[in-house]
Design a protein around this motif. Structure first.
Motif, PDB file in Angstrom:
ATOM      1  N   LYS A   1       2.714  14.608  18.694  1.00  0.00           N
ATOM      2  CA  LYS A   1       2.106  15.555  17.749  1.00  0.00           C
ATOM      3  C   LYS A   1       1.413  16.680  18.499  1.00  0.00           C
ATOM      4  CE  LYS A   1      -0.727  15.395  13.514  1.00  0.00           C
ATOM      5  NZ  LYS A   1       0.390  15.623  12.566  1.00  0.00           N
ATOM      6  N   ASP A   2       0.686  16.319  19.553  1.00  0.00           N
ATOM      7  CA  ASP A   2      -0.026  17.327  20.353  1.00  0.00           C
ATOM      8  C   ASP A   2       0.931  18.292  21.037  1.00  0.00           C
ATOM      9  OD1 ASP A   2      -2.398  16.147  19.612  1.00  0.00           O
ATOM     10  OD2 ASP A   2      -2.662  15.028  21.487  1.00  0.00           O
ATOM     11  N   SER A   3       2.123  17.790  21.385  1.00  0.00           N
ATOM     12  CA  SER A   3       3.108  18.614  22.104  1.00  0.00           C
ATOM     13  C   SER A   3       4.103  19.293  21.183  1.00  0.00           C
ATOM     14  CB  SER A   3       3.873  17.734  23.111  1.00  0.00           C
ATOM     15  OG  SER A   3       3.000  17.083  23.987  1.00  0.00           O
ATOM     16  N   GLY A   4       4.049  18.990  19.895  1.00  0.00           N
ATOM     17  CA  GLY A   4       5.033  19.534  18.971  1.00  0.00           C
ATOM     18  C   GLY A   4       6.421  18.977  19.196  1.00  0.00           C
ATOM     19  N   TYR A   5       6.480  17.747  19.727  1.00  0.00           N
ATOM     20  CA  TYR A   5       7.761  17.128  20.065  1.00  0.00           C
ATOM     21  C   TYR A   5       8.227  16.239  18.920  1.00  0.00           C
ATOM     22  CZ  TYR A   5      11.125  14.029  22.354  1.00  0.00           C
ATOM     23  OH  TYR A   5      12.247  13.314  22.680  1.00  0.00           O
ATOM     24  N   TYR A   6       9.498  16.340  18.568  1.00  0.00           N
ATOM     25  CA  TYR A   6      10.088  15.467  17.554  1.00  0.00           C
ATOM     26  C   TYR A   6      11.245  14.692  18.182  1.00  0.00           C
ATOM     27  CZ  TYR A   6       7.376  17.393  13.725  1.00  0.00           C
ATOM     28  OH  TYR A   6       6.333  17.731  12.900  1.00  0.00           O
ATOM     29  N   GLY A   7      11.133  13.369  18.146  1.00  0.00           N
ATOM     30  CA  GLY A   7      12.176  12.515  18.700  1.00  0.00           C
ATOM     31  C   GLY A   7      13.147  12.059  17.633  1.00  0.00           C
TER      32      GLY A   7
ATOM     33  N   ASP B   1      13.928   8.870  17.126  1.00  0.00           N
ATOM     34  CA  ASP B   1      13.383   7.656  16.521  1.00  0.00           C
ATOM     35  C   ASP B   1      12.034   7.362  17.193  1.00  0.00           C
ATOM     36  OD1 ASP B   1      14.061   6.635  19.009  1.00  0.00           O
ATOM     37  OD2 ASP B   1      15.383   5.069  18.256  1.00  0.00           O
ATOM     38  N   ASP B   2      11.367   6.322  16.734  1.00  0.00           N
ATOM     39  CA  ASP B   2      10.045   5.999  17.266  1.00  0.00           C
ATOM     40  C   ASP B   2      10.115   5.470  18.689  1.00  0.00           C
ATOM     41  OD1 ASP B   2       8.260   6.417  14.785  1.00  0.00           O
ATOM     42  OD2 ASP B   2       9.940   5.239  14.050  1.00  0.00           O
ATOM     43  N   ALA B   3      11.182   4.741  18.997  1.00  0.00           N
ATOM     44  CA  ALA B   3      11.351   4.233  20.356  1.00  0.00           C
ATOM     45  C   ALA B   3      11.412   5.379  21.364  1.00  0.00           C
ATOM     46  CB  ALA B   3      12.601   3.366  20.442  1.00  0.00           C
ATOM     47  N   SER B   4      12.028   6.488  20.976  1.00  0.00           N
ATOM     48  CA  SER B   4      12.127   7.625  21.904  1.00  0.00           C
ATOM     49  C   SER B   4      10.753   8.202  22.245  1.00  0.00           C
ATOM     50  CB  SER B   4      13.036   8.716  21.322  1.00  0.00           C
ATOM     51  OG  SER B   4      12.455   9.313  20.175  1.00  0.00           O
ATOM     52  N   LEU B   5       9.819   8.098  21.303  1.00  0.00           N
ATOM     53  CA  LEU B   5       8.460   8.589  21.580  1.00  0.00           C
ATOM     54  C   LEU B   5       7.756   7.689  22.590  1.00  0.00           C
ATOM     55  CD1 LEU B   5       7.187   9.594  18.008  1.00  0.00           C
ATOM     56  CD2 LEU B   5       8.666  10.850  19.597  1.00  0.00           C
TER      57      LEU B   5
ATOM     58  N   GLN C   1       0.857  -1.188   0.000  1.00  0.00           N
ATOM     59  CA  GLN C   1       0.000   0.000   0.000  1.00  0.00           C
ATOM     60  C   GLN C   1       0.895   1.241   0.000  1.00  0.00           C
ATOM     61  OE1 GLN C   1      -2.534   0.372   3.432  1.00  0.00           O
ATOM     62  NE2 GLN C   1      -3.443   2.276   2.759  1.00  0.00           N
ATOM     63  N   LEU C   2       0.683   2.121  -0.945  1.00  0.00           N
ATOM     64  CA  LEU C   2       1.538   3.297  -1.101  1.00  0.00           C
ATOM     65  C   LEU C   2       0.823   4.531  -0.555  1.00  0.00           C
ATOM     66  CD1 LEU C   2       4.265   4.175  -2.335  1.00  0.00           C
ATOM     67  CD2 LEU C   2       3.044   4.612  -4.474  1.00  0.00           C
ATOM     68  N   VAL C   3       1.464   5.251   0.370  1.00  0.00           N
ATOM     69  CA  VAL C   3       0.892   6.473   0.931  1.00  0.00           C
ATOM     70  C   VAL C   3       1.937   7.582   0.900  1.00  0.00           C
ATOM     71  CG1 VAL C   3      -0.680   5.188   2.440  1.00  0.00           C
ATOM     72  CG2 VAL C   3       1.535   5.921   3.321  1.00  0.00           C
ATOM     73  N   ASN C   4       1.480   8.812   0.919  1.00  0.00           N
ATOM     74  CA  ASN C   4       2.381   9.969   0.926  1.00  0.00           C
ATOM     75  C   ASN C   4       2.806  10.312   2.338  1.00  0.00           C
ATOM     76  OD1 ASN C   4       2.203  10.279  -1.871  1.00  0.00           O
ATOM     77  ND2 ASN C   4       0.371  11.561  -1.704  1.00  0.00           N
ATOM     78  N   GLY C   5       4.065  10.702   2.475  1.00  0.00           N
ATOM     79  CA  GLY C   5       4.609  11.039   3.777  1.00  0.00           C
ATOM     80  C   GLY C   5       4.439  12.504   4.129  1.00  0.00           C
ATOM     81  N   GLY C   6       5.115  12.923   5.212  1.00  0.00           N
ATOM     82  CA  GLY C   6       5.037  14.302   5.685  1.00  0.00           C
ATOM     83  C   GLY C   6       6.363  15.011   5.535  1.00  0.00           C
ATOM     84  N   ILE C   7       6.475  16.136   6.222  1.00  0.00           N
ATOM     85  CA  ILE C   7       7.682  16.962   6.099  1.00  0.00           C
ATOM     86  C   ILE C   7       8.886  16.286   6.754  1.00  0.00           C
ATOM     87  CG2 ILE C   7       8.721  19.179   6.712  1.00  0.00           C
ATOM     88  CD1 ILE C   7       5.894  20.377   6.612  1.00  0.00           C
ATOM     89  N   GLU C   8       8.713  15.810   7.969  1.00  0.00           N
ATOM     90  CA  GLU C   8       9.785  15.145   8.706  1.00  0.00           C
ATOM     91  C   GLU C   8       9.540  13.633   8.750  1.00  0.00           C
ATOM     92  OE1 GLU C   8      12.399  16.692   9.759  1.00  0.00           O
ATOM     93  OE2 GLU C   8      11.720  18.758   9.460  1.00  0.00           O
ATOM     94  N   ARG C   9      10.565  12.883   9.106  1.00  0.00           N
ATOM     95  CA  ARG C   9      10.430  11.426   9.201  1.00  0.00           C
ATOM     96  C   ARG C   9       9.282  11.046  10.126  1.00  0.00           C
ATOM     97  NH1 ARG C   9      11.518   7.146  12.404  1.00  0.00           N
ATOM     98  NH2 ARG C   9      12.400   5.240  11.462  1.00  0.00           N
ATOM     99  N   GLN C  10       9.206  11.714  11.271  1.00  0.00           N
ATOM    100  CA  GLN C  10       8.156  11.410  12.250  1.00  0.00           C
ATOM    101  C   GLN C  10       6.767  11.637  11.663  1.00  0.00           C
ATOM    102  OE1 GLN C  10       9.138  12.538  16.303  1.00  0.00           O
ATOM    103  NE2 GLN C  10       7.031  13.258  16.615  1.00  0.00           N
ATOM    104  N   ASP C  11       6.628  12.685  10.847  1.00  0.00           N
ATOM    105  CA  ASP C  11       5.347  12.940  10.185  1.00  0.00           C
ATOM    106  C   ASP C  11       5.009  11.819   9.208  1.00  0.00           C
ATOM    107  OD1 ASP C  11       5.174  15.481  11.478  1.00  0.00           O
ATOM    108  OD2 ASP C  11       6.501  16.320   9.955  1.00  0.00           O
ATOM    109  N   SER C  12       6.027  11.293   8.546  1.00  0.00           N
ATOM    110  CA  SER C  12       5.805  10.204   7.597  1.00  0.00           C
ATOM    111  C   SER C  12       5.361   8.927   8.308  1.00  0.00           C
ATOM    112  CB  SER C  12       7.086   9.937   6.796  1.00  0.00           C
ATOM    113  OG  SER C  12       7.375  11.027   5.939  1.00  0.00           O
TER     114      SER C  12
END
Length: 396
Positions: free
Chosen positions: A178-184, A186-190, A76-87
């Protein structure tokens, strides 16, 4: 078997590669990088959903690439976001199978090993959060106000992907960030940010992320080495053995080798309790190093209640053929004081040949008693044993 979903990230530009294009389209041994990565997951029978996240400007190019390599129906192909976390967030939104573990993997890591994917799936199924990582081998220095401190490398791990999570946990972690505007990083850090423990599966140093032109040269070398190993293995044979026992029970059909045999009792089990087909399945799984039938079709899963063992053996045989093997020969023995097996041996043999997509001449089925000794001799149940020889399919 723990089924999982894979989110593959391919939306970045990879500027450090200095290639003038998304590195996912760079060729490694005449195949695009992203196809190498996708193939690992497409060929893994544990992975039953793949979401590929791409750059919106490259959506059509990526779609055409999937069509060219016959992957468009599997991905399944989807479009990502601006940053990796958004994608990653967009990938999570697209998942259909929310009940199973989610793996998040960099499209630029094409050399992850299937056995590590399975270890991670087992871990996430039990612990809900984990990642592949390798021990740090270099001495790591920390600079603080101009002063160097040496960190204990025995406590340090280099994080890799995939990183795996229960869907609800990783979705909660991304929603919170996302609610906090936090970017980690990697995903584990979230997930760690939610004070949830993330476990480690020790991975491989070969699971590199292709970031620089030097990495691309390493990748070419890895692929060539892999092709050499494949050529060397074309004539390889694998042997597996199986053994199974089922007791008799009232009000059950007596099914052996897929054939219903007239008897006043049948065999007790979660499925239809076909002792012979279970034994053959275990022998095949043993030959390819995939555990046993209980691991793939557990008796704790209601979906396998009264299941047709012929259908289970067909699924096992798919695992075998997907690894490039075909039947060399099969020799199996049914051990029972009753019922009499001789009248049904040839019918059983023909049925097994059909299930294993083979000529009957490659299959031998025998029956014996234990001269009234032991539980089979007392007519309390039946047993079966099998030995299988698999050989590389020259067309695989």
């Amino acid at each position: 078997m723990i089924n999982y979903t894979a989110i593959i990230l391919a939306a970045g530009q990879g500027k450090r590669m200095l290639a003038g294009q998304n590195k996912q389209f760079l060729m490694i041994h005449d195949v695009p990088l992203i196809i190498h990565t996708l193939t690992v997951f497409v060929q893994d029978t544990w992975c039953n959903e793949i979401v590929l996240v791409t750059n919106e400007q490259e959506h059509t190019q990526m779609k055409n690439l999937l069509k060219e390599h016959s992957l468009i129906q599997k991905v399944q192909l989807v479009n990502g976001g601006i940053e990796r976390q958004d994608s990653v967030y967009e990938g999570l939104q697209a998942i259909k199978l929310k009940h199973q573990p989610v793996f998040i993997h960099d499209g630029a890591r094409p050399f992850v090993k299937t056995e590590h994917l399975h270890e991670l799936a087992d871990l996430v199924d039990k612990k809900r959060a984990g990642l592949l990582a390798v021990p740090v081998t270099d001495t790591i220095k920390q600079k603080d106000n101009g002063r160097l401190n040496t960190l204990d490398r025995h406590t340090l791990w280099a994080a890799q992907t995939p990183q795996g999570f229960a869907y609800d946990l990783i979705k909660e972690a991304h929603n919170s960030a996302k609610d906090s505007g936090y970017y980690g990083t990697d995903d584990a850090s979230l997930v760690e940010r939610l004070h949830y423990k993330v476990e480690i599966v020790e991975g491989s140093y070969d699971n590199i992320k292709l970031t620089t032109p030097e990495d691309l040269a390493k990748a070419e070398s890895y692929v060539k080495q892999g092709e050499t190993r494949k050529d060397a293995n074309k004539s390889m044979m694998r042997i597996g053995q199986g053994f199974d026992v089922h007791q008799f029970a009232d009000n059950r059909p007596c099914i052996v080798g897929g054939i219903t045999i007239p008897h006043d009792q049948g065999l007790l089990g979660h499925s239809d309790a076909d002792v012979l087909l279970h034994t053959i399945a275990d022998a095949c799984l043993g030959a390819i190093g995939e555990g046993d039938i209980g691991r793939h079709f557990p008796d704790t899963d209601d979906s396998f209640k009264d299941a047709d063992s012929g259908e289970l053996l067909k699924k096992v045989w798919e695992f075998v053929t997907e690894q490039g093997y075909e039947l060399g020969n099969l020799d199996c023995t049914v051990i029972a004081q009753a019922p009499k097996m001789a009248p049904y041996i040839e019918e059983i043999r023909q049925n097994i040949a059909s299930l294993l997509e083979s000529e009957p001449e490659r299959i031998n089925v025998k029956a014996t008693t234990t001269e009234k000794l032991g539980f089979t001799g007392r007519k309390e149940g039946m047993a079966s044993q099998a030995v299988v020889l698999l050989q590389k399919n020259p067309q695989a």
